[in-house]
Design a protein around this motif. Structure first.
Motif, PDB file in Angstrom:
ATOM      1  N   GLU A   1       0.676  -1.225   0.039  1.00 51.79           N
ATOM      2  CA  GLU A   1       0.041   0.030   0.199  1.00 51.79           C
ATOM      3  C   GLU A   1       0.671   1.477  -0.005  1.00 51.79           C
ATOM      4  O   GLU A   1       0.367   2.382  -0.397  1.00 51.79           O
ATOM      5  N   PHE A   2       2.312   1.332   0.408  1.00 51.15           N
ATOM      6  CA  PHE A   2       2.943   2.243   0.680  1.00 51.15           C
ATOM      7  C   PHE A   2       4.083   2.475  -0.663  1.00 51.15           C
ATOM      8  O   PHE A   2       4.797   3.318  -0.892  1.00 51.15           O
ATOM      9  N   ALA A   3       3.845   1.514  -1.637  1.00 51.66           N
ATOM     10  CA  ALA A   3       4.853   1.383  -2.813  1.00 51.66           C
ATOM     11  C   ALA A   3       5.026   2.845  -3.374  1.00 51.66           C
ATOM     12  O   ALA A   3       5.912   3.187  -4.078  1.00 51.66           O
ATOM     13  N   ASP A   4       3.630   3.317  -3.701  1.00 47.19           N
ATOM     14  CA  ASP A   4       3.644   4.542  -4.513  1.00 47.19           C
ATOM     15  C   ASP A   4       3.963   5.782  -3.836  1.00 47.19           C
ATOM     16  O   ASP A   4       4.135   6.933  -4.489  1.00 47.19           O
ATOM     17  N   LEU A   5       4.389   5.576  -2.643  1.00 52.28           N
ATOM     18  CA  LEU A   5       4.929   6.707  -1.860  1.00 52.28           C
ATOM     19  C   LEU A   5       6.255   7.328  -2.118  1.00 52.28           C
ATOM     20  O   LEU A   5       6.814   8.270  -1.656  1.00 52.28           O
ATOM     21  N   ARG A   6       6.954   6.218  -2.671  1.00 51.03           N
ATOM     22  CA  ARG A   6       8.543   6.595  -2.850  1.00 51.03           C
ATOM     23  C   ARG A   6       8.379   7.970  -3.541  1.00 51.03           C
ATOM     24  O   ARG A   6       8.073   8.306  -4.678  1.00 51.03           O
ATOM     25  N   GLY A   7       9.383   8.878  -2.997  1.00 47.22           N
ATOM     26  CA  GLY A   7       9.619  10.203  -3.393  1.00 47.22           C
ATOM     27  C   GLY A   7       8.638  11.015  -3.466  1.00 47.22           C
ATOM     28  O   GLY A   7       8.550  12.327  -3.940  1.00 47.22           O
ATOM     29  N   ALA A   8       7.184  10.866  -2.774  1.00 47.03           N
ATOM     30  CA  ALA A   8       6.293  11.889  -3.013  1.00 47.03           C
ATOM     31  C   ALA A   8       6.281  12.764  -1.766  1.00 47.03           C
ATOM     32  O   ALA A   8       7.139  12.641  -0.670  1.00 47.03           O
ATOM     33  N   GLY A   9       5.812  13.962  -2.194  1.00 45.22           N
ATOM     34  CA  GLY A   9       5.875  15.053  -1.116  1.00 45.22           C
ATOM     35  C   GLY A   9       7.061  15.861  -1.146  1.00 45.22           C
ATOM     36  O   GLY A   9       7.813  16.001  -2.100  1.00 45.22           O
ATOM     37  N   GLY A  10       7.188  16.681  -0.327  1.00 48.13           N
ATOM     38  CA  GLY A  10       8.333  17.724  -0.413  1.00 48.13           C
ATOM     39  C   GLY A  10       7.933  18.841  -0.832  1.00 48.13           C
ATOM     40  O   GLY A  10       6.992  19.179  -1.043  1.00 48.13           O
ATOM     41  N   PRO A  11       8.760  19.997  -0.634  1.00 55.55           N
ATOM     42  CA  PRO A  11       8.686  21.116  -0.949  1.00 55.55           C
ATOM     43  C   PRO A  11       8.136  21.288  -2.528  1.00 55.55           C
ATOM     44  O   PRO A  11       8.625  20.614  -3.209  1.00 55.55           O
ATOM     45  N   GLY A  12       6.933  21.984  -2.420  1.00 57.13           N
ATOM     46  CA  GLY A  12       6.298  22.157  -3.947  1.00 57.13           C
ATOM     47  C   GLY A  12       5.425  20.961  -4.169  1.00 57.13           C
ATOM     48  O   GLY A  12       4.848  21.124  -5.133  1.00 57.13           O
ATOM     49  N   ARG A  13       5.477  19.956  -3.243  1.00 53.31           N
ATOM     50  CA  ARG A  13       4.748  18.897  -3.694  1.00 53.31           C
ATOM     51  C   ARG A  13       3.902  18.242  -2.537  1.00 53.31           C
ATOM     52  O   ARG A  13       3.981  16.992  -2.415  1.00 53.31           O
ATOM     53  N   GLU A  14       3.750  18.954  -1.474  1.00 58.36           N
ATOM     54  CA  GLU A  14       3.193  18.432  -0.293  1.00 58.36           C
ATOM     55  C   GLU A  14       1.774  17.948  -0.538  1.00 58.36           C
ATOM     56  O   GLU A  14       1.055  17.173   0.434  1.00 58.36           O
ATOM     57  N   HIS A  15       1.303  18.380  -1.804  1.00 58.11           N
ATOM     58  CA  HIS A  15      -0.333  17.859  -2.172  1.00 58.11           C
ATOM     59  C   HIS A  15      -0.155  16.273  -2.527  1.00 58.11           C
ATOM     60  O   HIS A  15      -1.349  15.705  -2.488  1.00 58.11           O
ATOM     61  N   GLU A  16       0.902  15.862  -2.618  1.00 57.54           N
ATOM     62  CA  GLU A  16       0.971  14.410  -3.280  1.00 57.54           C
ATOM     63  C   GLU A  16       0.628  13.514  -2.133  1.00 57.54           C
ATOM     64  O   GLU A  16       1.284  13.272  -1.201  1.00 57.54           O
ATOM     65  N   HIS A  17      -0.399  12.561  -2.427  1.00 56.04           N
ATOM     66  CA  HIS A  17      -0.706  11.436  -1.503  1.00 56.04           C
ATOM     67  C   HIS A  17      -0.591  11.723  -0.058  1.00 56.04           C
ATOM     68  O   HIS A  17      -0.169  11.143   0.747  1.00 56.04           O
ATOM     69  N   TYR A  18      -1.398  12.895   0.089  1.00 59.57           N
ATOM     70  CA  TYR A  18      -1.330  13.368   1.439  1.00 59.57           C
ATOM     71  C   TYR A  18      -1.839  12.354   2.549  1.00 59.57           C
ATOM     72  O   TYR A  18      -1.277  12.223   3.623  1.00 59.57           O
TER      73      TYR A  18
ATOM     74  N   GLN B   1      -2.399   9.284   2.405  1.00 56.85           N
ATOM     75  CA  GLN B   1      -1.308   8.065   2.453  1.00 56.85           C
ATOM     76  C   GLN B   1      -0.114   8.205   3.104  1.00 56.85           C
ATOM     77  O   GLN B   1       0.254   7.630   4.033  1.00 56.85           O
ATOM     78  N   ARG B   2       0.255   9.448   2.878  1.00 55.64           N
ATOM     79  CA  ARG B   2       1.558   9.790   3.848  1.00 55.64           C
ATOM     80  C   ARG B   2       1.478  10.099   5.118  1.00 55.64           C
ATOM     81  O   ARG B   2       2.179   9.662   6.068  1.00 55.64           O
ATOM     82  N   ARG B   3       0.168  10.404   5.545  1.00 57.72           N
ATOM     83  CA  ARG B   3      -0.201  10.682   7.127  1.00 57.72           C
ATOM     84  C   ARG B   3      -0.435   9.475   7.406  1.00 57.72           C
ATOM     85  O   ARG B   3       0.185   9.011   8.887  1.00 57.72           O
ATOM     86  N   GLU B   4      -0.871   8.152   6.996  1.00 60.49           N
ATOM     87  CA  GLU B   4      -0.800   6.883   7.242  1.00 60.49           C
ATOM     88  C   GLU B   4       0.379   6.332   7.449  1.00 60.49           C
ATOM     89  O   GLU B   4       0.948   5.524   8.446  1.00 60.49           O
ATOM     90  N   TRP B   5       1.249   6.584   6.598  1.00 54.83           N
ATOM     91  CA  TRP B   5       2.697   6.071   6.425  1.00 54.83           C
ATOM     92  C   TRP B   5       3.611   6.715   7.783  1.00 54.83           C
ATOM     93  O   TRP B   5       4.171   5.970   8.315  1.00 54.83           O
ATOM     94  N   ASP B   6       3.285   7.880   7.994  1.00 57.57           N
ATOM     95  CA  ASP B   6       3.627   8.558   9.541  1.00 57.57           C
ATOM     96  C   ASP B   6       3.242   7.794  10.789  1.00 57.57           C
ATOM     97  O   ASP B   6       4.158   7.476  11.548  1.00 57.57           O
ATOM     98  N   ARG B   7       2.075   7.416  10.636  1.00 51.07           N
ATOM     99  CA  ARG B   7       1.468   6.539  11.788  1.00 51.07           C
ATOM    100  C   ARG B   7       2.192   5.228  11.555  1.00 51.07           C
ATOM    101  O   ARG B   7       2.318   4.594  13.020  1.00 51.07           O
ATOM    102  N   THR B   8       2.324   4.609  10.711  1.00 50.11           N
ATOM    103  CA  THR B   8       3.084   3.348  10.528  1.00 50.11           C
ATOM    104  C   THR B   8       4.373   3.414  11.281  1.00 50.11           C
ATOM    105  O   THR B   8       4.986   2.457  12.039  1.00 50.11           O
ATOM    106  N   LEU B   9       5.208   4.555  10.677  1.00 49.18           N
ATOM    107  CA  LEU B   9       6.497   4.769  11.432  1.00 49.18           C
ATOM    108  C   LEU B   9       6.206   4.758  12.999  1.00 49.18           C
ATOM    109  O   LEU B   9       7.188   4.322  13.460  1.00 49.18           O
TER     110      LEU B   9
END
Length: 381
Positions: free
Chosen positions: A20-37, A39-47
């Protein structure tokens, strides 16, 4: 210990950055915070559930009490795995350490668990239309009304305010005070009447920055971190945390960008241009200088002016890399296919802001000139 830590982390990232997190590689960051928001929050919870968040926090506050060395390893391995940008970094890396250093036990008990669990997200209420790089000119006010502070004013360039539940706000609590005096560091809930968030559309077409308007917004009397009137000291401590070990991970990302640009120059033949080849070589040397300086800065208990030097070095390097990318791409750099920016165009446009946000180049030079070289202070209103 350090080697074991690195291997454990590397193995965990390889095991979990798939499915479920495979598509998150490289997502987000400056200028791209809208990407997979989400899912990235769920990733943070997993961490967090796996114990890979709040590493530097003391154990008694729910962290791992990790050494600076292990924190550096984490950020380097995290970036090397091309793991997604964190959505909880403002709470975890800025406010959390600030509350641990300056907050009351009640504040720590109230907010640290929510930050650790990625249940409450935060934004930073510092800059204003008339107080950006000159933060001491803050005019947002907070006045006591019984057991509550009433906050009125405008903040700008507030990253992720549209997603945040709370904001730590630098406000003037002493009427008639000037500059650094009379400021307090308040914790203000965002989801209430009297708080309006307006997105700011950037050159990249995205809107991770916002204007925030406080019109008699309220927060409890005990939501002051540190003493009333001592907000400047607390706010500066938060900025020091911002320039901590995460910068080493940032540099791994820079190295990946440079490697990709060199590969592009080889494929297109642009590297045969001696000017471009020379600039690429200088960029590689610049990265090594940047890393050496960052490690030296982190080894000091009070980095002081060296944090300003670090900001100058990485911001200008990254901005120059964006310009170099346009030179490598040539005429193709000025065309957006179907109106969409590619990674190099986005890098060029967003990196224009690197020398401004987080303390502009002009302010960093002034700090070095006045506090290190002993030059006369600039006139201030």
């Amino acid at each position: 210990m350090n080697g074991d830590f690195r291997q454990q982390l590397r193995a965990w990232l390889a095991e979990n950055l798939r499915g479920e997190f495979a598509d998150l590689r490289g997502a987000g960051g400056p200028g791209r915070e809208h990407e997979h928001y989400e899912q990235r929050r769920e990733w943070d919870r997993t961490l967090a559930k796996a114990g890979w968040s709040c590493l530097g926090w003391p154990v008694e506050h729910g962290g791992r009490g990790a050494s600076t060395r292990d924190q550096v390893v984490f950020h380097e391995e995290y970036a090397a795995a091309n793991a997604p940008a964190r959505v909880n970094h403002i709470g975890e890396e800025l406010l959390g350490p600030t509350l641990i250093a300056f907050g009351t036990q009640a504040q720590q008990a109230r907010f640290l668990p929510g930050i650790r669990a990625v249940e409450e997200l935060w934004c930073q209420g510092y800059s204003e239309p008339g107080a950006g790089s000159d933060l001491a000119s803050v005019s947002t006010t907070a006045t006591l009304d019984g057991d509550e502070w009433v906050v009125t004013g405008q903040k700008v360039w507030t990253s992720l305010a549209h997603e945040a539940d709370w904001c730590f706000v630098l406000a003037r609590t002493e009427p008639g005070s000037r500059r650094r005096e009379g400021l307090s560091y308040l914790l203000v809930p965002m989801r209430q009447p009297g708080v309006e968030v307006r997105p700011i559309r950037q050159l990249t077409g995205t809107s991770e920055f916002n204007e925030v308007f406080f019109d008699k917004a309220r927060t409890a009397r005990d939501m002051v971190v540190g003493e009333v009137g001592d907000g400047w000291r607390v706010a500066m401590a938060t900025l020091a945390f911002e320039r901590g070990v995460a910068t080493l991970g940032q540099q791994v990302g820079f190295r990946r960008e440079l490697a990709a640009l060199i590969d592009l120059a080889k494929r297109t033949g642009a590297i045969d241009d001696p000017v471009i080849a020379h600039r690429l070589a200088r960029s590689r040397v610049g990265l090594d200088v940047m890393r050496a300086h960052a490690l030296r800065t982190l080894s000091r208990a009070d980095p002081g002016y060296e944090a300003s030097v670090s900001k100058l070095v990485w911001a200008r390097w990254h901005r120059d890399l964006g310009e170099l990318a346009m030179q490598v791409r040539g005429q193709a750099s000025i065309v957006a296919e179907n109106g969409d920016l590619d990674e190099w165009q986005r890098l060029f446009l967003f990196s224009r802001a690197d020398t401004i946000y987080g303390g502009s180049d002009e302010i960093q030079r002034t700090i070095i000139a006045e506090r290190v070289l002993g030059l006369p202070k600039e006139p201030r209103p």
